[in-house]
Design an enzyme around this catalytic site. Structure first.
Site, short mmCIF file in Angstrom:
data_model
loop_
_atom_site.label_atom_id
_atom_site.label_comp_id
_atom_site.label_asym_id
_atom_site.label_seq_id
_atom_site.Cartn_x
_atom_site.Cartn_y
_atom_site.Cartn_z
N GLY A 1 0.83 -1.21 0.00
CA GLY A 1 0.00 0.00 0.00
C GLY A 1 0.86 1.25 0.00
CG ASN A 2 0.03 4.70 -1.78
OD1 ASN A 2 -0.66 5.62 -1.34
ND2 ASN A 2 -0.31 4.04 -2.89
#
Ligand code: C5P
Length: 225
Positions: free
Chosen positions: A30-31
């Site tokens: 993810g980020n």
């Protein structure tokens, strides 16, 4: 009355937030994108009279008032499908999402076990560039991209505008105080014939300023290409 608003009757698609690329049933890549900028733009566009479709990655945000439609997605491929469907009859597309650049080549439907074999090596494959794909369509909506840069902001932004064939690009400098996940931001707005700095303000103030510029440039171009 809605017909005197800057974007009355205009259909806008906005993507927002991160994408999560699942590795197995419990793990993902993810980020740090919060989705705040995209949601603020969706709210400002709705207030300006637009019919807004918001395609949201995994975020913890309520749908802004006035947004006509929200489609929740998780991965880049899901976001791509939802965006391509939604832009079919859209006038403007604004890509604020922090789409993951890569996903794992092979999803494991079973939890990957820690074991004697040591740490797994993840093979990654590139995700499609949703923004460039929308910009390459014919006919296409008025296309606005975002760019988060750490250095040479204007130069990298101009290169991105040209390469992805965008109508407008909003670039911001990311450091520990501004940009991804932060509450305020400053934007360098560029288009094929010029540029403008939108000074540091809250994301909702910036969103209003940005939507006003997008409306003006969209009208000046005479609508959908
Ligand atoms: O190339 P870069 O990722 O910096 O470009 C950022 C812009 O491109 C943003 O508007 C982002 O939403 C969009 N983008 C996209 N699909 C990708 C990568 C970026 O739509 N796979």
């Amino acid at each position: 009355m809605s017909h005197d608003k800057a974007l009355a009757g205009i259909r806008i698609v906005i993507d927002a937030g991160p994408t999560y690329e699942d590795i197995d049933p419990v793990r993902f890549l993810g980020n740090r994108s919060s989705g705040k900028m995209g949601f603020a733009i969706a709210e400002a566009a709705a207030q300006a009279g637009a019919e807004v479709t918001l395609v949201a990655g995994p975020v913890a945000l309520a749908t802004p008032a006035g947004v006509a439609r929200r489609v929740d997605v998780r991965s880049a491929l899901q976001m791509r499908d939802a965006v391509l469907r939604a832009v079919e009859d859209a006038d403007i597309f604004i890509a604020t999402a922090a789409v993951a650049d890569w996903r794992v080549a092979e999803y494991s439907s079973r939890k990957i076990k820690k074991g004697a074999a040591g740490a797994p090596v993840l093979e990654l494959v590139e995700n499609p560039d949703i923004l460039a794909e929308v910009a390459a369509r014919d006919p296409r909506p008025f296309v606005v991209g975002f760019a988060a840069e750490t250095d040479h902001v204007a130069e990298h932004a101009r290169e991105k505008l040209d390469r992805k064939k965008l109508d407008m690009l909003a670039a911001n400098r990311v450091d520990e105080h501004t940009g991804i996940g932060a509450d305020d931001n400053a934007l360098e707005l560029i288009w094929p014939g010029g540029s403008e700095t939108l000074p540091r303000a809250s994301k909702s103030e910036l969103a209003e300023a940005l939507v006003a510029r997008i409306a003006r440039h969209f009208r000046a171009r005479g609508g959908r290409a």
